[in-house]
Motif scaffolding. Structure first.
Motif, PDB file in Angstrom:
ATOM      1  N   ASP A 102      55.147  -9.425   8.632  1.00  0.00           N
ATOM      2  CA  ASP A 102      54.255  -9.302   7.472  1.00  0.00           C
ATOM      3  C   ASP A 102      54.426 -10.471   6.512  1.00  0.00           C
ATOM      4  O   ASP A 102      53.722 -10.578   5.509  1.00  0.00           O
ATOM      5  CB  ASP A 102      54.526  -8.003   6.704  1.00  0.00           C
ATOM      6  CG  ASP A 102      53.903  -6.812   7.411  1.00  0.00           C
ATOM      7  OD1 ASP A 102      52.961  -7.019   8.194  1.00  0.00           O
ATOM      8  OD2 ASP A 102      54.377  -5.683   7.176  1.00  0.00           O
ATOM      9  N   GLY A 151      57.232 -15.488   1.129  1.00  0.00           N
ATOM     10  CA  GLY A 151      56.475 -14.418   1.773  1.00  0.00           C
ATOM     11  C   GLY A 151      55.591 -14.895   2.909  1.00  0.00           C
ATOM     12  O   GLY A 151      54.762 -14.133   3.419  1.00  0.00           O
ATOM     13  N   PRO A 210      49.775 -14.137   6.173  1.00  0.00           N
ATOM     14  CA  PRO A 210      50.345 -12.798   6.305  1.00  0.00           C
ATOM     15  C   PRO A 210      50.292 -12.078   4.953  1.00  0.00           C
ATOM     16  O   PRO A 210      50.265 -12.730   3.903  1.00  0.00           O
ATOM     17  CB  PRO A 210      51.783 -13.071   6.731  1.00  0.00           C
ATOM     18  CG  PRO A 210      52.091 -14.430   6.228  1.00  0.00           C
ATOM     19  CD  PRO A 210      50.791 -15.189   6.266  1.00  0.00           C
ATOM     20  N   PRO A 211      50.301 -10.738   4.963  1.00  0.00           N
ATOM     21  CA  PRO A 211      50.110  -9.968   3.723  1.00  0.00           C
ATOM     22  C   PRO A 211      51.037 -10.395   2.588  1.00  0.00           C
ATOM     23  O   PRO A 211      50.592 -10.520   1.445  1.00  0.00           O
ATOM     24  CB  PRO A 211      50.409  -8.524   4.147  1.00  0.00           C
ATOM     25  CG  PRO A 211      50.338  -8.498   5.627  1.00  0.00           C
ATOM     26  CD  PRO A 211      50.458  -9.882   6.152  1.00  0.00           C
ATOM     27  N   LYS A 212      52.301 -10.643   2.889  1.00  0.00           N
ATOM     28  CA  LYS A 212      53.238 -10.931   1.804  1.00  0.00           C
ATOM     29  C   LYS A 212      53.089 -12.332   1.215  1.00  0.00           C
ATOM     30  O   LYS A 212      53.732 -12.661   0.219  1.00  0.00           O
ATOM     31  CB  LYS A 212      54.674 -10.712   2.288  1.00  0.00           C
ATOM     32  CG  LYS A 212      54.979  -9.257   2.583  1.00  0.00           C
ATOM     33  CD  LYS A 212      56.425  -9.045   2.996  1.00  0.00           C
ATOM     34  CE  LYS A 212      56.664  -7.587   3.367  1.00  0.00           C
ATOM     35  NZ  LYS A 212      57.985  -7.378   3.978  1.00  0.00           N
ATOM     36  N   GLY A 213      52.280 -13.177   1.848  1.00  0.00           N
ATOM     37  CA  GLY A 213      52.153 -14.549   1.355  1.00  0.00           C
ATOM     38  C   GLY A 213      50.885 -14.814   0.565  1.00  0.00           C
ATOM     39  O   GLY A 213      50.702 -15.895   0.009  1.00  0.00           O
TER      40      GLY A 213
END
Lengths: 509, 509
Positions: free
Chosen positions: A233, A251, B43-46
């Motif tokens: 993720d 992230g 990605p979601p966290k970035g």
């Protein structure tokens, strides 16, 4: 610039510095994204234009990084009485930015631009020369690169050896003096070990036969890398000609790999290798986000994390005792009647190769030494580019006992010289040395290290790495970090010990 | 800045301007890449971090675009005696940059920043409100947006209506006066046509039943879009929640689409729509690369290219006479016993919908008119945000005869207001009008237009579009271009004529 004699002034200066640090970090992140995109996503007809876009941003970043504004802030923040008042993170950010500033300021903008343009073109020339196995085609370009690199070295300045000025770019503080000593020991003991391996009657057999479905290889990679601590993720796995890891931010740390139907081993370990780089970057303290210290501290420390995961974990018997069953299940009909032990021995076969990136962990450092000696000689003006193919082959025969039949498989194999990256290669071996030293410390902390891996509890080790290494980003210098973590400075003995222990087992020495 | 009285000075000034134009274009390209990556790859966290990175670059671009340096160059290059000496491309680049400069200079940096931050947050609030069907949650945010937008309008300045200042941002020169007239005619004749359609005894039947394999849908898209002129070596097709086209450079124009197993039609025509945008951008003269003029000239002209391809080509009977066989072959077992004619009629069913992006081409413009009237009223201070849900539903009932059961299916459906994009919606209808006018011209040039399509020779039409529209990028203003291409200014009759002709056939009126 107000005088730094009152606290509110200091706060204002720190604030200004942090804003500039963040702006520059954002430029670097954007350049990373553009680089990733060019290699992974951009359609063929759009690639070249983005080199220009990157050039524009990179020039702008160079201007920011050498501006009077940052210079004045760095000077103010480097004064001893000010340093005392800074927290560790700010101090480290000042240290890292100042190091670059002091070096960059020595380079005239004209030289910076010449170097950027020359090396961008050099890459294309190198690609063609390698494809056509035609060193002479690359020679004039490489001569110019060496000329430019030597100018950098003189402008940066050095105490003892012109190559020191370049080494410092890739591993701050590293010198020829240190490397000569370390490589001397390492080479001698590696050659002795290789001799014993070569004469062992217990040679492992190759375990990989026939074709391995590429989509299954990819599926196994996606199965195994989260188990090693890679957060999908906060990352991606894509396919490129040459595997790499690249950070957009804490992230978003992306890795790539490549697949060959007939060489699943290469792809698997390249993927684990890049995973090692990535979990380092994913593990950095999120509070450092937006600062220069939000990335791993040096190429050497970085390589220690990738090599530790690839070789000391991924090529351990314990790892395969846990995961060989999983691996087999992705490739029905393969590895029938093969024991875990034989599989483990197979992924640790030691044999000389022409190509560095295909080398086993024992011979790998010999490839690095050849490059080190040649580039050191070029930078010192003791060798000439035209003699490289001959010298390369002589050293290959001397160190590894094999001589590449073509320059494509020899002196033309690596991209680094085309990039102008002189001083980079030694960090690979440094990574191996650091990883062995860190492994030694881990074994003290976790005497049941291999049982932990055997139980599939790698997260325990990963937590330890995060706590002791990853979270710090670039707060500590490489030498501070290695002393903090292992209690002593770099010591090449641990790598040799590790080799001797492991290969005595694999080869029944 | 040297005086512009000698040729060498002019050349130096042009050179400086071109360099700045290129730098700014590079920043925009990089922002496009970051925007694409956030939606397609990150990605979601970035994702959230890159909003900050984009903020940094966008601020830097705003600074460049409003700098004294560019201001002085633009002034020098706008003097009539200098203009005479410039080639068409440079003149157009000066025109475009000056237009932005004059507007941007009116906006204080503080307001620019407030607006940027507010709309970035507003998007998140809107997403939540839409998800929860909770207009009140979005109301205070939207009120603030309207407040900021009205400040922009006052600062930009206008002659007759405050909304004119905003329209000009999306379609240079467009005014409320023009739109009221055009929309008046269009609405009246559309409503009459709809009445006849509603009462026709020959209602087409739905051709799409059951599930359509998503990977087959994607394969058909990849089959059809190159036949429509999209160069996949200079682009990509990816998947996102909302389809879009985005340009990195002439050699890299990317599109996205989405897939629903039960709605292959939606995905297919969305893909053809984005292809229309993309072939416009891919067709720009490569010599304009790196300049502001290397993109399509306005949203309206852009939309004409996407709507022409989607509706006038992609939903024509001739098109399906050529490709229905291909389409069927991707979905074995579907469309058995269905004639081409019935398939064609099915993709042209006219029926009111709650959602704009799902509307057929006839009712589509009524959706736009509702938005136009509401935002015009908000900007003029004649309407209040709190009344929007009620007014929306009233207008839906009045224009389309249906009333959305929830705000999610009504006033909360579009992202534009969250972005602060007031004045954008009318360009969609403008695109429809332009496309019909261009179609009329094409029919004069190629009386066998539909035979050409029937023979699968769309490349002939695409060449004509490239020659007459695409290659010019932003060299001509929208009104210059439409007059050059069609011989007259915008004339809404052609769209109504096209509707009447086509739907008389589809519905046997």
């Amino acid at each position: 610039m107000p005088p730094v004699n009152r606290l509110e002034n200091l706060e204002a200066i720190v604030q200004q510095f942090k804003e500039l640090d963040e702006t520059m970090t954002h430029y670097s992140d954007m350049l990373s994204l553009a680089g990733w995109d060019q290699q992974v996503m951009a359609p063929p007809k759009g690639k070249s234009y983005f080199s220009k876009v990157r050039g524009t941003l990179s020039t702008e970043l160079f201007r920011l990084a050498t501006s009077d504004q940052i210079g004045e802030l760095l000077n103010a923040l480097s004064r001893p009485e000010v340093q005392q008042q800074l927290d560790a993170a700010t101090k480290a950010a000042v240290r890292e930015r100042k190091r670059s500033y002091d070096k960059d300021k020595k380079i005239p903008e004209k030289l910076h631009k010449d170097f950027t343009i020359h090396t961008a073109n050099a890459r294309t020339v190198w690609e063609e020369a390698r494809k056509e196995n035609h060193f002479e085609k690359f020679r004039p370009t490489l001569e110019r690169t060496v000329e430019l690199v030597r100018q950098y070295s003189e402008l940066y300045g050095y105490e003892k050896h012109p190559y020191d000025a370049l080494l410092d770019d890739y591993e701050p503080g590293l010198t020829v003096e240190q490397l000569d000593r370390i490589f001397g020991t390492l080479r001698e003991r590696t050659v002795q070990l290789l001799e014993r391996i070569r004469h062992s009657p217990q040679q492992p057999r190759h375990a990989f036969e026939g074709a391995f479905d590429v989509s299954q290889q990819e599926k196994f990679n996606l199965h195994i890398i989260p188990l090693l601590g890679y957060d999908l993720d906060a990352g991606r796995l894509d396919v490129t000609a040459h595997p790499f890891a690249i950070t957009m931010n804490v992230g978003d740390v992306r890795i790539t790999t490549r697949y060959f139907e007939n060489d699943p081993k290469g792809s698997l370990f390249a993927t684990i290798h890049e995973t090692g780089h990535a979990i380092y970057e994913q593990g950095v303290n999120a509070e450092y986000e937006g600062s220069v210290i939000s990335s791993g501290v040096s190429l050497g420390i970085h390589e220690s994390q990738s090599r530790f995961l690839e070789n000391m974990v991924g090529r351990s018997e314990a790892f395969w005792e846990r995961y060989f069953g999983d691996y087999k299940s992705f490739f029905p009909g393969k590895f029938e009647n093969l024991s875990v032990r034989d599989f483990y021995r197979s992924v640790n076969i030691v044999a000389p190769t022409f190509i560095r990136v295909e080398a086993d962990e024992v011979t790998y450092n010999l490839h690095i030494m050849i490059r080190y000696e040649l580039e050191k000689g070029l930078v010192a003006g003791e060798l000439e580019v035209k003699d490289l193919p001959r010298l390369w082959n002589e050293k290959m025969r001397e160190y590894l006992g094999v001589e590449p039949p073509t320059d494509t498989l020899g002196v033309l194999q690596d991209v680094h010289w085309a990039y102008g990256a002189f001083g980079y290669f030694p960090t690979y071996t440094l990574g191996n040395l650091y990883s062995a030293q860190i492994r030694k410390t881990i074994l003290k902390q976790f005497p049941d290290f291999y049982d932990i891996i055997r139980r599939g509890q790698f997260s325990v080790i990963r937590e330890w790495l995060r706590e002791n290494i990853h979270q710090h980003g670039s707060v500590y210098t490489p030498s501070e970090l290695i002393e903090r973590v292992t209690g002593e400075p770099l010591n090449p003995d641990y790598l040799v010990e590790y080799f001797e222990e492991k290969y005595s087992d694999v080869y029944g020495l």
